[in-house]
Structures are given as structure tokens and as C-alpha cells.
Design an enzyme around this catalytic site. Structure first.
Site: not given
Length: 142
Positions: A46, A48, A76, A79
Site C-alpha cells: 500500500h 503508506e 486501512c 497501515c
């Protein structure tokens, strides 16, 4: 946040969900990332996480005290966990994520009150631009 949006567009150009993130300390850009789970064959890639991994290499540390992460979509649970462990001081996000967001969207992991770190939160910065980008991406895929 404008840099994070530019990175989200890079993700979109690679047919990834358009999310971008940058990590900043004292006005200095430390690292950047955009969603790449498909291209990297990595479910953890992701924006992040990619950004945090790059910051670790820059700082030669896994703790990012006094940093701010700017990200176009609410993080999410995975993260948020990484952000808590990294001791990121503040998260600024654009679009809320009512389906998988873990800082108030679907759930609020910080509200559990069990962590020894608390992230400061600013929501809704360039939310419309972030949301439009995401909605257009998913509309094309349908």
C-alpha cells in the site's frame, strides 16, 4: 497533500488503486510511495507501507518520530498498525474510507486505547480531489 495526489495518479497510470503518500519531517520530504500491490505482487505494498519502507532506508531507523504522513485515502488496519509501530506523529488524509478505513471510517483502531502511541489526525484535506480520483478509477473498472 498535492504531492500525494500526484503519486496517486502514478498509481492509477499503472492500473493500481490510486493512492499516494508522502512522509515529511520539519517541512522536509523524507519519502514517498504509491499503491503497488499488483505490480509488486505484494499485498502489503500500500502507498503508506511503500512510503514507510523508503523512510526507513533514508533515516536508517524504523522509528519516525516527529513526522507527518500525508495520504490521499484513510489508512486501512494494516497501515495504521505500521504507522503506530513507526511512531508517526501525525496523519493527514484526504478521502475517508467507510469500507476499510481504520482511523474512523470502518473502525477506529486508536479508540481501543491499548496502544502506547497515539497518532494525531487531520481528515478531509483535498478530500474531494482524492475521492474523485478513486471514484473515476473504480467506475472505469466496472
Amino acid at each position: 497533500m498535492t504531492e500525494a495526489l500526484a503519486l496517486a495518479k502514478k498509481a492509477e497510470a499503472k492500473d493500481e488503486v490510486p493512492v499516494g503518500a508522502v512522509l515529511v519531517r520539519q517541512g522536509q520530504l523524507l519519502s514517498a510511495g504509491f499503491n503497488q500491490p499488483i505490480g509488486l505482487c505484494d499485498p502489503t505494498a500500500h502507498a503508506e507501507i511503500v512510503c514507510l519502507r523508503a523512510a526507513g532506508q533514508v533515516l536508517k531507523n524504523y522509528r519516525f518520530v516527529d513526522t507527518t504522513l500525508y495520504v490521499t485515502l484513510e489508512p486501512c488496519p494494516m497501515c495504521v498498525g505500521a504507522l503506530l509501530h513507526a511512531r508517526v506523529k501525525r496523519v493527514v488524509f484526504g478521502a475517508a474510507d467507510p469500507k476499510t478505513g481504520a482511523l474512523g471510517g470502518q473502525c477506529d483502531l486508536q479508540a481501543l486505547g491499548v496502544w502506547n502511541h497515539k497518532i494525531l489526525l487531520t481528515q478531509g484535506v483535498l478530500a474531494e480531489e482524492s475521492s474523485v480520483l478513486l471514484k473515476a478509477f473504480f467506475q472505469k473498472r466496472r
